[in-house]
Design a protein around this motif. Structure first.
Motif, mmCIF file in Angstrom:
data_model
loop_
_atom_site.group_PDB
_atom_site.id
_atom_site.type_symbol
_atom_site.label_atom_id
_atom_site.label_comp_id
_atom_site.label_asym_id
_atom_site.label_seq_id
_atom_site.Cartn_x
_atom_site.Cartn_y
_atom_site.Cartn_z
ATOM 1 N N THR A 104 -2.192 0.945 -4.478
ATOM 2 C CA THR A 104 -0.839 0.443 -4.736
ATOM 3 C C THR A 104 -0.415 0.876 -6.151
ATOM 4 O O THR A 104 -1.207 1.466 -6.899
ATOM 5 N N SER A 149 -8.639 0.494 -6.169
ATOM 6 C CA SER A 149 -7.862 0.212 -4.960
ATOM 7 C C SER A 149 -7.511 -1.274 -5.003
ATOM 8 O O SER A 149 -8.149 -2.049 -5.704
ATOM 9 N N THR A 150 -6.481 -1.617 -4.271
ATOM 10 C CA THR A 150 -6.055 -3.010 -4.217
ATOM 11 C C THR A 150 -6.634 -3.611 -2.945
ATOM 12 O O THR A 150 -6.180 -3.301 -1.846
ATOM 13 N N HIS A 151 -7.659 -4.413 -3.098
ATOM 14 C CA HIS A 151 -8.402 -4.920 -1.945
ATOM 15 C C HIS A 151 -7.519 -5.725 -0.995
ATOM 16 O O HIS A 151 -7.670 -5.623 0.222
ATOM 17 N N SER A 152 -6.588 -6.484 -1.539
ATOM 18 C CA SER A 152 -5.721 -7.305 -0.677
ATOM 19 C C SER A 152 -4.806 -6.453 0.199
ATOM 20 O O SER A 152 -4.336 -6.912 1.231
ATOM 21 N N GLU A 153 -4.561 -5.201 -0.208
ATOM 22 C CA GLU A 153 -3.716 -4.288 0.574
ATOM 23 C C GLU A 153 -4.545 -3.229 1.299
ATOM 24 O O GLU A 153 -4.003 -2.369 1.975
ATOM 25 N N ASN A 154 -5.858 -3.266 1.104
ATOM 26 C CA ASN A 154 -6.768 -2.309 1.727
ATOM 27 C C ASN A 154 -6.361 -0.862 1.441
ATOM 28 O O ASN A 154 -6.325 -0.019 2.317
ATOM 29 N N GLY A 155 -6.016 -0.598 0.177
ATOM 30 C CA GLY A 155 -5.639 0.752 -0.214
ATOM 31 C C GLY A 155 -5.068 0.782 -1.615
ATOM 32 O O GLY A 155 -5.175 -0.174 -2.380
ATOM 33 N N ASP A 186 -11.534 8.044 0.222
ATOM 34 C CA ASP A 186 -12.107 6.748 0.625
ATOM 35 C C ASP A 186 -11.193 5.572 0.274
ATOM 36 O O ASP A 186 -11.646 4.528 -0.204
ATOM 37 N N ASN A 187 -9.881 5.771 0.452
ATOM 38 C CA ASN A 187 -8.908 4.686 0.278
ATOM 39 C C ASN A 187 -8.820 4.166 -1.156
ATOM 40 O O ASN A 187 -8.498 2.994 -1.375
ATOM 41 N N LYS A 191 0.841 -1.192 0.000
ATOM 42 C CA LYS A 191 0.000 0.000 0.000
ATOM 43 C C LYS A 191 0.884 1.253 0.000
ATOM 44 O O LYS A 191 1.873 1.325 0.730
#
Length: 97
Positions: free
Chosen positions: A78, A70-76, A23-24, A3
């Motif tokens: 990337t 957003s990159t869901h696996s990183e919660n933000g 919102d991330n 992230k």
């Protein structure tokens, strides 16, 4: 892929004036001449998403495409999100020769 910090995201967004961070995720909206042109762009973007194995949250209402990345696996956000944003920009607004 890790992230990015908010500072790194804001710095990278300088290269993407039509995108915003909140919102991330990074967000943009694209308006086309008609539904057919919008859907055609979405189809081309879908192939790029599959190639990158990265898929946006998006909506389409008539001639407007709204995209959130957003990159869901990183919660933000990337680098992967910016790579897809660049591909989307190229598809939606190809550079003139």
């Amino acid at each position: 892929m890790s992230k990015l910090s908010e500072q790194d995201i804001e710095k990278k967004l300088l290269q993407f004036p039509d995108w915003e961070y909140y919102d991330n995720a990074i967000h943009s909206e694209f308006e086309f001449e008609n539904f057919k042109d919008c859907f055609s762009a979405m189809s081309r973007i879908a192939f790029e998403c599959e190639a990158l194995n990265h898929h946006p949250n998006w909506t389409n209402v008539y001639n407007v495409l709204t995209v959130s990345l957003s990159t869901h696996s990183e919660n933000g956000v990337t680098e992967k999100d910016f790579k897809l944003a660049k591909a989307i920009e190229f598809i939606v607004e190809p550079e003139e020769d």
